[in-house]
Design an enzyme around this catalytic site. Sequence first.
Site, PDB file in Angstrom:
ATOM      1  N   ASP A   1       0.850  -1.192   0.000  1.00 31.89           N
ATOM      2  CA  ASP A   1       0.000   0.000   0.000  1.00 31.89           C
ATOM      3  C   ASP A   1       0.892   1.251   0.000  1.00 31.89           C
ATOM      4  O   ASP A   1       1.730   1.422   0.886  1.00 31.89           O
ATOM      5  CB  ASP A   1      -0.887  -0.024   1.257  1.00 31.89           C
TER       6      ASP A   1
ATOM      7  N   ASP B   1      -3.479   2.191  -5.510  1.00 26.08           N
ATOM      8  CA  ASP B   1      -2.204   2.173  -4.762  1.00 26.08           C
ATOM      9  C   ASP B   1      -2.051   0.938  -3.889  1.00 26.08           C
ATOM     10  O   ASP B   1      -1.201   0.913  -3.013  1.00 26.08           O
ATOM     11  CB  ASP B   1      -2.102   3.421  -3.890  1.00 26.08           C
ATOM     12  N   GLU B   2      -2.873  -0.077  -4.113  1.00 20.61           N
ATOM     13  CA  GLU B   2      -2.949  -1.140  -3.118  1.00 20.61           C
ATOM     14  C   GLU B   2      -3.189  -2.490  -3.794  1.00 20.61           C
ATOM     15  O   GLU B   2      -4.043  -2.600  -4.663  1.00 20.61           O
ATOM     16  CB  GLU B   2      -4.141  -0.786  -2.222  1.00 20.61           C
TER      17      GLU B   2
END
Length: 365
Positions: A17, A115-116
């Site tokens: 993350d 983003d993860e």
Amino acid sequence: MAEFLKTNDQRRILHVDLDAFYAQIEMRDNPDLKKVALIISRDPQESHGHGVVATANYEARKLGVHSAMSAAQAKRLAPDAVFLRPNFDKYRAVSQQIQAIFKQYTKKIERVALDEAYLDVTDSPHRSTAIAAKIRHQVMAQTSLTCSVGVSHNKLLAKLGSENHKPNGVTVINPEDVLDFIGNLKIADFRGVGARSEEKFKGLGIENGYQLRALSIETLRANFGKMGDHLYWQARGVHFGRVMWQRQRQSVGKEETFDYPLRQRQQISQEFKKLATKLVTLLQNKQLSGRTINVKIRDDQYRTINRSLTKEGAWPVDVEAVQNAAQQIFDHAFEEEFSIRLLGISFSNLQDNHYQNISLFDQAD
Ligand code: DCP
Ligand code: MG
């Protein structure tokens, strides 16, 4: 309280993350923004107070600003903050760079957000911690951004791990550390615990994972309904969710078209038996079950009926059960005469049957 919890989960899962993702990108591209409170959102003045905070840098977070807060409230907390509109094209491009890095280590990637992602690296010859370090190094080298990584044997623990040392940290949770790690979490750190449940827990005198684990499943169900079960297993660090790296199949089924139309119920039930037998074999091979049985019926006028039966849990993968359900659906749809050209049975709302035989419920406390 004795804990006999042998899940024997041998997987190796990473959760990666990026830290304050949108804000970090904007600070990278304009270092002046590092010194100020930065809020990624439409300016409340421009949007008549309607903006919502997408994210904020750590300067702004210190002042109490966070994702999903109204921009107006953020402005009150951080009157001097810089508001920037999100630039999604830019964030998507960075996200692609990051995904390309992940792909070097495994194809089993579940992208949860820009983003993860979860990575299942069980099949990799490399150590999980080495992979985590390399990914962090490459993300920095190629994008100049920091990320946090959690390493463990399931998605729940990997995710909790990545949150544990944010920003720019790695947390490895080994099996022998799970109960202490979970025990030390604050009640609000558990999945699904929002402001309301937190209040309720306060009323029960429960503030951390140790105290949560001391509650019986009955108490949890009585207070939190279905969430109670999730909390019970979370408190023990047990989670069997798979890294969903493939687009999941929507349904698995079999159908048959007949040269001569079927007009007798006896014929229908024979055909259902054949279809159910084929379908059960298929489901067993794929280790799948499902909550919904669908039946497709087409008559000689080419009128097609699709009907389904959904259960709370998975249907048994059993010829008789499937055949009976299909027959029940058919009888409901055709009470009198019929002339059938096609029959089909399928399972949807599919579930993994893989863990059905693991004895993780033989727990004594
Ligand atoms: N995001 C959003 N609205 C939310 C939550 C997130 O638009 N309610 C966007 C902005 C974030 C990005 O998604 O930058 C990633 O979400 P995260 O929850 O990972 O938040 P951050 O990366 O910003 O912060 P953290 O360092 O806590 O991961
Ligand atoms: Mg993030």
